[in-house]
Design a protein around this motif. Sequence first.
Motif, PDB file in Angstrom:
ATOM      1  N   LEU A 195       0.812  -1.217   0.000  1.00 53.47           N
ATOM      2  CA  LEU A 195       0.000   0.000   0.000  1.00 53.47           C
ATOM      3  C   LEU A 195       0.850   1.273   0.000  1.00 53.47           C
ATOM      4  O   LEU A 195       0.404   2.313  -0.482  1.00 53.47           O
ATOM      5  CB  LEU A 195      -0.950   0.010   1.197  1.00 53.47           C
ATOM      6  N   LYS A 196       2.068   1.172   0.513  1.00 52.52           N
ATOM      7  CA  LYS A 196       2.905   2.375   0.555  1.00 52.52           C
ATOM      8  C   LYS A 196       3.292   2.857  -0.835  1.00 52.52           C
ATOM      9  O   LYS A 196       3.707   4.004  -1.009  1.00 52.52           O
ATOM     10  CB  LYS A 196       4.151   2.131   1.405  1.00 52.52           C
ATOM     11  N   TYR A 197       3.142   2.017  -1.837  1.00 57.23           N
ATOM     12  CA  TYR A 197       3.482   2.407  -3.211  1.00 57.23           C
ATOM     13  C   TYR A 197       2.310   3.047  -3.943  1.00 57.23           C
ATOM     14  O   TYR A 197       2.484   3.508  -5.069  1.00 57.23           O
ATOM     15  CB  TYR A 197       3.986   1.192  -3.991  1.00 57.23           C
ATOM     16  N   ILE A 198       1.159   3.103  -3.341  1.00 57.45           N
ATOM     17  CA  ILE A 198      -0.010   3.709  -3.968  1.00 57.45           C
ATOM     18  C   ILE A 198      -0.004   5.206  -3.661  1.00 57.45           C
ATOM     19  O   ILE A 198       0.005   5.598  -2.481  1.00 57.45           O
ATOM     20  CB  ILE A 198      -1.316   3.056  -3.475  1.00 57.45           C
ATOM     21  N   PRO A 199       0.005   6.051  -4.687  1.00 54.56           N
ATOM     22  CA  PRO A 199       0.029   7.497  -4.445  1.00 54.56           C
ATOM     23  C   PRO A 199      -1.144   7.936  -3.558  1.00 54.56           C
ATOM     24  O   PRO A 199      -2.265   7.491  -3.735  1.00 54.56           O
ATOM     25  CB  PRO A 199      -0.097   8.094  -5.853  1.00 54.56           C
ATOM     26  N   GLY A 200      -0.858   8.814  -2.618  1.00 56.94           N
ATOM     27  CA  GLY A 200      -1.884   9.326  -1.717  1.00 56.94           C
ATOM     28  C   GLY A 200      -2.132   8.441  -0.510  1.00 56.94           C
ATOM     29  O   GLY A 200      -2.859   8.799   0.397  1.00 56.94           O
TER      30      GLY A 200
END
Length: 116
Positions: A108-113
């Motif tokens: 999830l840390k790679y998803i912008p925002g």
Amino acid sequence: MLVVEDTHTSYMDGFGYRRFSFLEYVKRFIDKINQRYSQFDKTAADHRVWSIQTYESFVALHINRKASNIISERTDNGGEYDSAEGYRDSDNAALKSMDALVRKWNFLKYIPGSKW
């Protein structure tokens, strides 16, 4: 070194308000010592005591004014990771479950925002 004894009375009735106890003072003093780190606002720092050690019913305040004025700077190991493991919470089942969850959802840390 300044040693204070009978600090267990900070937890006992009949020795004043607990929020003003000696051990509460020591806790706040530890915060002030750690404010010496170079990235923090120095106005909250204290330079009278170098370190504090606590024992059962005793507190030792180590006075070293010269050392207390050393600027604490950030260190860097050059990005090396030695795969060291910490064991201080190894018997905490709730923490293990949380760690497993974090690893599972780490993408999830790679998803912008995302605030993960």
